[in-house]
Design a protein around this motif. Structure first.
Motif, short mmCIF file in Angstrom:
data_model
loop_
_atom_site.label_atom_id
_atom_site.label_comp_id
_atom_site.label_asym_id
_atom_site.label_seq_id
_atom_site.Cartn_x
_atom_site.Cartn_y
_atom_site.Cartn_z
N SER A 92 -36.74 24.29 31.29
CA SER A 92 -36.62 22.87 31.65
C SER A 92 -35.39 22.23 30.98
CB SER A 92 -37.88 22.11 31.27
OG SER A 92 -37.86 21.79 29.92
N VAL A 93 -35.09 21.02 31.41
CA VAL A 93 -33.91 20.28 30.92
C VAL A 93 -34.38 19.16 29.99
CG1 VAL A 93 -31.94 18.85 31.63
CG2 VAL A 93 -32.72 20.73 33.10
N PRO A 94 -34.02 19.19 28.70
CA PRO A 94 -34.34 18.04 27.85
C PRO A 94 -33.46 16.86 28.27
CG PRO A 94 -33.68 19.96 26.54
CD PRO A 94 -33.33 20.26 27.96
N VAL A 95 -34.08 15.70 28.38
CA VAL A 95 -33.31 14.50 28.73
C VAL A 95 -33.36 13.57 27.53
CG1 VAL A 95 -33.15 12.54 30.30
CG2 VAL A 95 -33.81 14.79 31.18
N PHE A 96 -32.22 13.39 26.88
CA PHE A 96 -32.19 12.64 25.63
C PHE A 96 -31.99 11.15 25.86
CE2 PHE A 96 -30.30 16.78 23.92
CZ PHE A 96 -31.53 17.23 23.46
N VAL A 97 -32.86 10.38 25.17
CA VAL A 97 -32.84 8.92 25.25
C VAL A 97 -32.57 8.41 23.83
CG1 VAL A 97 -34.41 6.97 25.57
CG2 VAL A 97 -34.37 8.80 27.24
N ASP A 98 -31.93 7.28 23.71
CA ASP A 98 -31.57 6.75 22.39
C ASP A 98 -32.82 6.33 21.59
OD1 ASP A 98 -29.83 6.16 20.36
OD2 ASP A 98 -28.97 4.36 21.29
N ILE A 99 -32.63 6.13 20.30
CA ILE A 99 -33.73 5.71 19.42
C ILE A 99 -33.61 4.22 19.09
CG2 ILE A 99 -34.29 7.93 18.39
CD1 ILE A 99 -32.38 7.24 16.06
N ARG A 100 -34.71 3.69 18.58
CA ARG A 100 -34.73 2.29 18.15
C ARG A 100 -34.03 2.16 16.80
NH1 ARG A 100 -40.33 -0.47 19.35
NH2 ARG A 100 -39.94 -1.27 17.26
N GLU A 101 -33.39 1.04 16.61
CA GLU A 101 -32.66 0.83 15.36
C GLU A 101 -33.62 0.67 14.18
OE1 GLU A 101 -30.20 -0.84 12.33
OE2 GLU A 101 -31.76 -2.05 13.30
N ASP A 102 -34.84 0.13 14.43
CA ASP A 102 -35.73 -0.14 13.30
C ASP A 102 -36.49 1.10 12.82
OD1 ASP A 102 -37.32 -0.05 15.60
OD2 ASP A 102 -38.43 -1.89 15.19
N THR A 103 -37.14 1.83 13.72
CA THR A 103 -37.99 2.96 13.29
C THR A 103 -37.34 4.32 13.47
OG1 THR A 103 -38.94 3.01 15.50
CG2 THR A 103 -40.17 1.77 13.82
N LEU A 104 -36.24 4.39 14.21
CA LEU A 104 -35.58 5.65 14.56
C LEU A 104 -36.45 6.49 15.51
CD1 LEU A 104 -34.27 4.73 11.72
CD2 LEU A 104 -33.42 7.06 11.63
N ASN A 105 -37.40 5.83 16.14
CA ASN A 105 -38.22 6.49 17.17
C ASN A 105 -37.61 6.26 18.54
OD1 ASN A 105 -40.28 7.58 15.58
ND2 ASN A 105 -41.42 5.65 15.56
N ILE A 106 -38.03 7.07 19.51
CA ILE A 106 -37.51 6.92 20.88
C ILE A 106 -37.62 5.45 21.32
CG2 ILE A 106 -39.73 7.50 22.01
CD1 ILE A 106 -38.01 9.07 24.11
N ASP A 107 -36.56 4.96 21.95
CA ASP A 107 -36.57 3.55 22.41
C ASP A 107 -37.33 3.50 23.73
OD1 ASP A 107 -36.07 1.05 23.39
OD2 ASP A 107 -33.98 1.00 22.75
N GLU A 108 -38.53 2.97 23.67
CA GLU A 108 -39.41 2.97 24.86
C GLU A 108 -38.80 2.17 26.01
OE1 GLU A 108 -40.07 1.64 21.94
OE2 GLU A 108 -40.39 -0.50 22.30
#
Ligand SMILES: Cc1ncc(COP(=O)(O)O)c(C=O)c1O
Length: 376
Positions: A94-110
């Motif tokens: 499969s192809v990983p599709v990378f999405v940016d993270i949130r500035e506060d928690t460094l978690n995926i930006d929903e």
């Protein structure tokens, strides 16, 4: 002086349980200690089923098999993560599709996930960085709208929560790590947590080399045979014996880590007020497990000098994930959505401080050295 970044904690009961396990002469997986650990996890997380694996990596690989990921399918995840988050799915083509993270928690930006969805998207893999929960309500709502699976990479999230719900209990499936760098350790080790009933039966087959051996041991079939694909993901009783000693002590371990985390947080508040650093941000809906204490410095150069300076004083501090989109393999197999601005900026500036039960006696020294390195 030598203050390591991590020193795996042992409770003292590991050897006692190991001896008991050796005494029973049942050393392969699935024995008494495996059952105690899975019962503890099921009860503590509230998941439908917990299965012990060799590692979180193995558990993630199982989720990719269970999700029936096929070549060309897309799986949305942050680039700011450990390689196993992506590799588990790349192994299935499969192809990983990378999405940016949130500035506060460094978690995926929903808020960036929806734009990454295509007809090929099969799953979203939120990574709970530093044991701080991703915005799971929003992520589950997006998954529901597009009929996608959510697989929580909760490698660092054992005993953390989101709006009072334990991490690992929210997605369709989840993976824990008990690697020696985590809060609860068994050397190498992990667990697959299954919340969606559709995956319960196959999870056991895949764990046990594609056989219905678990059913045989429960007396549900009179012989066991090859029924599915699978591999040797099950961990041994020796590892489970160590793990159970740690699970039993989980409260004390978390409490000691939390005291150190809180101590750091108070000590660096003035540096933050002076604009020199940024401390971790824990949103109100997240109950964290004190897995990690990090600081964000102003730039890469400052971080490099900070790490070197503390190293010269015998204190080990480390940076974290090199974004996967910048890696040779990431460039070859993954797709990136948008600019990943926060991913690249934050990963350049983040430094993790030592955090392990037993650090208490060195804490004042570490704090002094950090403050002096930042405000010389
Ligand atoms: C986010 C994340 N996922 C997966 C893993 C892999 O865990 P393990 O070493 O148990 O395979 C790690 C390890 O640090 C991790 O940080």
């Amino acid at each position: 002086m030598n203050i390591p970044f991590n020193k795996p904690y042992t409770t003292g009961k590991e050897l006692i349980y190991l001896e008991q396990a050796l005494h029973t002469r049942q050393l392969a997986g699935g024995g008494a200690f495996t059952k105690k650990c899975t019962a503890w996890l099921e009860q503590s997380v509230g998941c439908r089923k917990a299965l012990l694996t060799h590692s979180c990596t193995a558990a993630l690989e199982m989720t990719a098999l269970l999700a029936d990921i096929k070549p060309g399918d897309e799986v949305i995840m942050p680039s700011y993560t450990f390689v196993s988050t992506a590799n588990a799915f790349v192994l299935r083509g499969s192809v990983p599709v990378f999405v940016d993270i949130r500035e506060d928690t460094l978690n995926i930006d929903e808020s960036k996930i929806e734009a990454a969805i295509t007809p090929k998207t099969k799953a979203i893999v939120p990574v709970h960085y530093a044991g701080v929960a991703c915005e799971m309500d929003a992520i589950m709502a997006i998954a529901g709208k597009y009929n996608l699976l959510v697989i929580e990479d909760a490698a660092q999230g054992v005993k953390s929560g989101y709006k009072g719900r334990p991490l690992g209990s929210i997605g369709h499936m989840a993976a824990f790590s008990f690697h020696e760098t985590k809060n609860i350790v068994s050397g190498e080790g992990g667990a697959l947590l299954v919340n969606d009933l559709r995956f319960m039966e196959r999870a056991e087959y895949i764990l046990e080399k594609g056989t219905n051996r678990s059913k045989f041991f429960r007396g549900e079939v009179d012989k066991y045979t090859w029924v599915d694909i699978g591999s040797s993901f099950l961990t041994s009783e020796i590892v489970a014996a160590c793990l159970f000693a740690q699970l039993e002590a989980e409260d004390q371990i978390t409490q000691r880590r939390m005291e150190i985390w809180d101590h750091y947080h108070r000590a660096f508040s003035a540096l933050e007020d002076a604009g020199k650093i940024r401390r971790p941000i824990i949103p109100q809906e997240c109950q964290h497990n004190a897995h990690m204490y990090y600081l964000l410095l102003s730039d890469l150069d400052k971080r490099t000098r900070f790490i070197e300076r503390l190293k010269s004083q015998g204190i080990s501090t480390v940076f974290h994930y090199v974004p996967l989109d910048t890696s040779p393999m990431g460039k070859k197999v993954a797709r990136t959505v948008d600019t990943l601005k926060h991913t690249h900026d934050l990963s350049d500036r983040l430094v993790r401080l030592p955090l392990w039960p037993g650090l208490e006696e060195h804490l004042a020294t570490v704090i002094d050295s950090v403050i002096t390195a930042i405000t010389p």
